[in-house]
Each structure stands twice: as structure tokens, then as C-alpha cells.
Design a protein around this motif. Structure first.
Motif, short mmCIF file in Angstrom:
data_model
loop_
_atom_site.label_atom_id
_atom_site.label_comp_id
_atom_site.label_asym_id
_atom_site.label_seq_id
_atom_site.Cartn_x
_atom_site.Cartn_y
_atom_site.Cartn_z
N GLN A 179 0.89 -0.98 0.20
CA GLN A 179 0.49 -0.58 -0.21
C GLN A 179 1.03 1.31 -0.21
O GLN A 179 0.88 2.18 -0.55
CB GLN A 179 -0.63 0.02 0.91
N ILE A 180 1.96 1.53 0.96
CA ILE A 180 2.74 2.50 0.99
C ILE A 180 3.67 2.24 -0.47
O ILE A 180 3.47 3.42 -0.84
CB ILE A 180 4.07 2.61 1.94
N LEU A 181 3.90 1.46 -1.01
CA LEU A 181 4.54 1.53 -2.64
C LEU A 181 4.40 2.15 -3.84
O LEU A 181 4.25 2.67 -3.98
CB LEU A 181 5.34 0.05 -3.29
N VAL A 182 2.22 1.50 -3.26
CA VAL A 182 1.17 1.83 -5.03
C VAL A 182 1.35 3.55 -4.28
O VAL A 182 1.17 4.46 -5.47
CB VAL A 182 -0.11 1.52 -4.48
N ASN A 183 1.07 4.12 -3.25
CA ASN A 183 1.01 5.14 -2.62
C ASN A 183 2.50 6.24 -3.76
O ASN A 183 1.75 6.80 -3.28
CB ASN A 183 0.66 5.62 -1.44
N ARG A 209 2.16 6.91 8.37
CA ARG A 209 1.69 6.37 9.62
C ARG A 209 1.08 5.01 9.30
O ARG A 209 1.49 4.20 10.58
CB ARG A 209 0.41 7.16 9.96
N LEU A 210 1.68 4.21 8.35
CA LEU A 210 1.19 3.04 8.36
C LEU A 210 3.07 2.80 7.74
O LEU A 210 3.79 1.71 8.99
CB LEU A 210 1.42 2.65 6.91
N ALA A 211 4.24 3.23 7.99
CA ALA A 211 5.29 3.31 7.67
C ALA A 211 5.77 2.98 9.04
O ALA A 211 6.72 2.25 10.25
CB ALA A 211 6.24 4.32 6.72
N GLU A 212 5.12 3.96 10.34
CA GLU A 212 5.52 4.02 11.95
C GLU A 212 4.89 3.25 12.32
O GLU A 212 5.44 2.74 13.45
CB GLU A 212 5.27 5.74 12.35
N ILE A 213 3.67 2.60 12.37
CA ILE A 213 3.32 1.02 12.70
C ILE A 213 4.21 0.23 12.33
O ILE A 213 4.16 -1.24 13.50
CB ILE A 213 1.29 1.11 12.60
N LEU A 214 4.41 0.23 10.75
CA LEU A 214 5.89 -1.39 10.80
C LEU A 214 6.43 -0.59 11.31
O LEU A 214 8.02 -2.29 11.42
CB LEU A 214 5.49 -0.67 9.23
N VAL A 232 12.39 3.60 4.76
CA VAL A 232 13.11 2.68 5.72
C VAL A 232 12.16 1.73 6.71
O VAL A 232 11.80 2.05 7.82
CB VAL A 232 14.62 3.45 6.62
N LEU A 233 12.07 0.49 6.11
CA LEU A 233 11.94 -0.43 7.88
C LEU A 233 12.74 -1.47 8.05
O LEU A 233 13.90 -1.89 7.29
CB LEU A 233 10.83 -1.37 6.54
N PRO A 234 11.89 -1.77 9.40
CA PRO A 234 12.99 -2.50 9.77
C PRO A 234 13.35 -4.44 9.33
O PRO A 234 12.21 -4.06 8.96
CB PRO A 234 12.51 -2.66 11.64
N ILE A 235 14.26 -4.98 9.74
CA ILE A 235 13.48 -7.04 8.19
C ILE A 235 13.62 -6.73 9.76
O ILE A 235 12.84 -8.06 10.01
CB ILE A 235 15.28 -6.86 9.16
N GLU A 236 12.77 -6.57 11.02
CA GLU A 236 12.45 -7.84 12.08
C GLU A 236 11.27 -6.35 12.71
O GLU A 236 11.35 -5.27 12.69
CB GLU A 236 13.07 -8.36 13.29
N PRO A 237 9.60 -7.20 12.88
CA PRO A 237 8.64 -5.70 13.76
C PRO A 237 9.73 -5.07 14.93
O PRO A 237 10.04 -6.06 15.32
CB PRO A 237 7.97 -6.82 14.41
#
Length: 190
Positions: A85-89, A158-163, A181-186
Motif C-alpha cells: 500500500q505504501i509503495l503503491v501510494n 503513519r503506516l510506515a510508523e506502525i511497521l 526505511v523499514l526494519p528487517i524485524e518488527p
């Protein structure tokens, strides 16, 4: 031309569905009801899925979508639907602001602890005083363009932050880079 008319109706319906989904997701976030569903995600597959749905939007403008991988990314443990969803946006935003005939580049950089996704376009850039405002709901950098709802970027941040990640923009005249930037682990509290 009936084909052209049908395409315009379809695209209008798609935009309406996207707007409603973004609006509902922002409402769920505000209510604390949007919880990630953690899965192992192949990064290349996630990017390919996001791009595939956007080719019809890019083709009429002759905008190409290029993928670049710098240091092969690890598999991520994240929410695949929310990542897509983030990438599509971000990519649909880049297509919308790209001059005809130019490329939108998705550059993915694998790191030891996180993965960075950059979406580059060669549009007008975003004035410095608006770079944080575009992440506020219903704020649009170019309100006179008549396209975009002003919901995709706020929702994406906001989605990036909850991820457990972050979404920023670096935008000079003639170039814009959105950096996810997303972490490899939650995150630990997930």
C-alpha cells in the motif's frame, strides 16, 4: 472512442476506491484499530506486485517504472499488504508528478538491520516549506492540478510508523525522492 470512455470510467472508479480505502485506513489508525499482520516478505515480490498494478497509469504518460537493487535486500518480517500500500501510494504519486516520457525509479537498498526503499521522480519537486505539510491529511502540494486526494502520503507515513519504520521526502526542483526505511524485524512492542 468507447474504449477510451470505458478506461476513463474504470480509472475514475479506481481512484474513488483508493480514496475511500485511504480514508478508512486513516480512521482506523486514529481509532487504534489498524494492527499489522506480520509475515515473511520477499522484497522483490512486494515491489513487483506494487508496480504491476500501476503500469496502466504510467503507460498513457509514457512514464517507465525502473527497479534498482543495491545490496540485495534481506527478507523482511513486516505486513505485506501495508508495505505494498505504501509503495503503491509513493509510486502512483511519482507517476502523477513525472513529466511525460521520463522514468520513475524504485531503488531498494538492503542493510544489516533495515531495508530502504526510495521512489525517485523528475517532477517539479516540493518547496521546502511544504515538505512536512504534504504528510498532513488533505494537504496537497499542487491543489490546482485536480488530482490526488491528499490522503496517500499522510497514510503512508503513519503506516510506515506502525511497521516500525519512517517515511521522509527529499525534494529539490526537478527531482523528488521519497525514502521509506523499514526494519528487517518488527519493533519490540509489536
Amino acid at each position: 472512442d468507447p474504449t477510451q470512455a470505458a478506461r476513463e470510467v474504470f480509472e475514475g472508479a479506481e481512484r474513488t476506491i483508493t480514496l475511500l480505502n485511504n480514508f478508512l485506513d486513516l480512521t482506523r489508525l486514529d481509532a487504534g484499530k489498524l494492527l499489522p499482520v506480520w509475515r515473511e516478505v520477499q522484497v522483490r515480490t512486494a515491489v513487483a506486485r506494487a508496480v504491476a498494478g500501476l503500469i496502466p497509469a504510467a503507460e498513457p504518460k509514457q512514464v517507465s517504472i525502473e527497479e534498482q537493487y543495491v545490496r540485495e535486500p534481506h527478507e523482511l518480517r513486516t505486513d505485506p499488504m501495508r508495505l505494498e500500500q505504501i509503495l503503491v501510494n509513493l509510486v502512483s504519486n511519482a507517476i502523477r508528478h513525472s513529466p511525460a516520457g521520463r522514468a520513475v525509479v524504485i531503488r531498494v537498498v538492503g542493510g544489516a538491520r533495515d531495508t530502504m526503499f526510495e521512489v525517485h521522480d523528475q517532477g517539479p519537486g516540493v518547496p521546502e516549506d511544504l515538505r512536512e505539510k504534504i504528510f498532513e491529511p488533505f494537504e496537497r502540494f499542487d491543489p490546482q492540478s485536480g488530482t490526488g486526494s491528499g490522503l496517500g502520503l499522510p497514510l503512508s507515513r503513519r503506516l510506515a510508523e506502525i511497521l516500525g519504520g519512517r517515511l521522509t521526502v527529499d525534494a529539490r526542483a526537478g527531482a523528488t525522492v521519497f525514502r521509506l526505511v523499514l526494519p528487517i524485524e518488527p519493533p519490540d512492542d509489536a
